[in-house]
Design a protein around this motif. Structure first.
Motif, PDB file in Angstrom:
ATOM      1  N   LEU A  11       2.696  27.201 -41.553  1.00  0.00           N
ATOM      2  CA  LEU A  11       3.874  26.579 -40.935  1.00  0.00           C
ATOM      3  C   LEU A  11       4.406  27.396 -39.762  1.00  0.00           C
ATOM      4  O   LEU A  11       4.987  26.840 -38.833  1.00  0.00           O
ATOM      5  CB  LEU A  11       4.990  26.419 -41.971  1.00  0.00           C
ATOM      6  N   MET A  12       4.243  28.703 -39.827  1.00  0.00           N
ATOM      7  CA  MET A  12       4.969  29.552 -38.876  1.00  0.00           C
ATOM      8  C   MET A  12       4.113  30.456 -38.014  1.00  0.00           C
ATOM      9  O   MET A  12       4.603  30.952 -36.994  1.00  0.00           O
ATOM     10  CB  MET A  12       5.985  30.405 -39.646  1.00  0.00           C
TER      11      MET A  12
ATOM     12  N   PHE B 283       8.898  27.566 -36.463  1.00  0.00           N
ATOM     13  CA  PHE B 283       7.655  26.873 -36.803  1.00  0.00           C
ATOM     14  C   PHE B 283       6.697  26.933 -35.616  1.00  0.00           C
ATOM     15  O   PHE B 283       7.126  27.077 -34.468  1.00  0.00           O
ATOM     16  CB  PHE B 283       7.940  25.419 -37.185  1.00  0.00           C
TER      17      PHE B 283
END
Lengths: 369, 369
Positions: A103-104, B6
């Motif tokens: 996600l990051m 994100f």
């Protein structure tokens, strides 16, 4: 050229894996282990209620599991006093760490952890092209100030912290973790791995603040609940952050019986209390065995004990090899100076008898160099 | 700003999920389904040997599963006449599709599939920032020439093809698939989804050529083996390509009991043959029910039948809604002209009785518009 064109990230990855599992080690040595004390599994097993729930659910294994893990998520939420939308289920903490990194983290993104902390997290950071920065432990504890300082220096998107810690078994107070959370730099998320939280003192567990988008907490049914083979972990966080997992996760990835087992395990507080007592007894026994052999056991808030073998990593590795040769599966920390230790999981009395029987010989061989 | 940053890919993703599962639909309607015929599960369940193996393995659920799935991989290899290093296990085909996309697809990469084919594959392509190109079906079959032409035109890294096809149930001959494989452009991999292969005619299944790095085949214990809830799928390919999955997969992600169940299921050929017969009988029954109601069943090489409702997608959707309202869970293709159909899974006689009872009313309501 015929065949796949891998991404640049994948093409650059080494073919290493985070861990060689005990079954593979058994095949390599040509014999089963007599004591399986290396993976911090719960030899005391799951609640009988969980076992029965899994067996009952097996009759419906032809059905996909509930992709939203609705019942389990709501039971956890009630248990923890938070919302069901603050929780996402996954295939163990490992699977959720992968999703979290995905996600990051991409190429050019910075991540901070402790040197010698969880290899599977590092595997996923590398796997998504992130750059990992490591800070040393301080006195066998993860060093929150060093982690924060490094995160500020590199602009980290994630900091990994296990509390209680694996592989050392040490723990930080809730106040220390809360101070770290308060000091998180902008745009930095704390990945708080609480796999062993059920074994930890209450005053080491921060209260939940699910309004904070900067903290993700990870828990599991693999340790105190005795269901490592079932693969049920969960992440806890602010609802908008948790919702982001829907964009990337394998929605129908959860085993149906495992979900049922976890739900039942949650109801059996008596079993959990019994496991906690058995683990405390086993920790005391490991400590006594260590002292009987002139070694120093470290205090532990987990279901394992790190034992200081009193010399360097080479010595501890020889002790570990000597134990493995006698069929006693244990592991050890990866980096100095923590690698002066070996790490023994809380075992049944019989498994710890085997460890006690094997240790003197392993030490004698190690001392001969 | 406090909280996560994100990745650009994730920030741009919509919050859609590939499928709403039947449990969620049941919660939404406030009642359980009387016939669960929408997810192509095997209502006939797993082999009793598999059930017993899972129950036996549940006693060791405190142990992590074998991270290499050694026994299962070797049994599959022997069964298929290929090497164990040509196989990787995963949490269903879904999980393996995710890993496959992750290995090869990032922003700027092109992928080709059929319009209306498997949404979960599309979900993962979008999730990794890839660009998806869709070609129409031709006469309710996936169109290999159009897929190849599009792949050549856009320089695709992956082509997705399901044979037999979901959601139409149609199939291509082995010769057609082999011709497609021979014509793959350089640097393009065929993702050959064979989830339903056990229901397909033998002459639709290409021989294995595990020297070819351009083909990955995906199979599962979720369909003919009746273990959808267990989450066991596998990918088959050239050894070097299969080895790449080690770089990204969740190594300890496989449920221990599920592995044991799959291994036992493989041994029970009699059960598989019985399921194949039961599915054939159910397909005939679905076809008869369709014809009794003036509808046209499509030929199927799967455990479901697509039924042409004889009008447009809006009409078929009303039929589907009418069935759901009566507790009969079915699904339908997503795009025109295939969305003139509804898709009914092979059910038990009782479930198909429920379908037969509900269909006239659903059609009557749909015809009123």
């Amino acid at each position: 050229m015929r065949g796949p064109r891998f991404t640049d990230i994948v093409a650059a990855l080494p073919p290493t894996v985070p861990f060689v599992g005990p079954e593979q080690m058994e095949r390599d040595r040509g014999a089963p282990f007599v004591a399986r004390l290396g993976a911090n599994e719960s030899v005391f097993g799951p609640s009988p209620l969980a076992s029965r729930a899994m067996q009952a659910a097996d009759a419906e294994i032809w059905k996909y599991g509930d992709s939203t893990s609705f019942d389990l998520r709501h039971a956890l939420a009630e248990d923890l006093g938070i919302g069901a939308d603050n929780i996402v289920l996954g295939a163990g903490i490992d699977g959720l760490l992968e999703s979290t990194v995905r996600l990051m983290v991409g190429p050019g993104d910075q991540v901070v952890t402790s040197d010698g902390a969880y290899p599977t997290f590092n595997f996923h950071v590398a796997g998504h092209g992130g750059t990992l920065h490591r800070v040393p432990y301080r006195d066998d504890h993860e060093d929150t100030e060093a982690l924060l300082a490094k995160a500020r220096a590199v602009g980290a998107k994630l900091i990994y912290l296990a509390n209680p810690d694996n592989p050392m078994g040490s723990w930080l107070s809730a106040a220390q973790v809360e101070a770290m959370i308060a000091a998180l730099p902008a745009g930095c998320v704390l990945v708080l791995d609480e796999a062993y939280v059920e074994f930890a003192p209450e005053d080491s567990v921060p209260a939940f603040d699910v309004t904070d988008p900067a903290v993700l907490r990870f828990r599991t049914f693999s340790k105190a609940h005795g269901m490592a083979g079932a693969r049920v972990g969960y992440a806890i966080g602010q609802a908008d952050v948790i919702a982001a997992y829907e964009k990337v996760r394998n929605h129908f990835g959860m085993n149906r019986s495992a979900q049922a087992g976890a739900l039942a395990a949650l109801q059996d507080r008596a079993w959990l209390a019994r496991v906690q007592r058995d683990v405390a007894t086993a920790r005391d026994r490991i400590a006594a065995i260590a002292r009987d052999n002139g070694l120093r056991p470290l205090a532990s808030a987990t279901n394992f004990v790190a034992v200081d073998c009193g010399a360097d990593g080479g010595f501890a590795r020889r002790v570990l090899t000597g134990l493995l040769a006698q069929g006693v599966f244990v592991r050890m920390p990866f980096v100095a100076p923590e690698d002066r230790c070996i790490r023994i999981s809380a075992g049944t009395p019989e498994m710890l008898d085997a460890f006690a029987a094997a240790l003197p010989e392993a030490l004698a061989v190690a001392r001969r160099g």
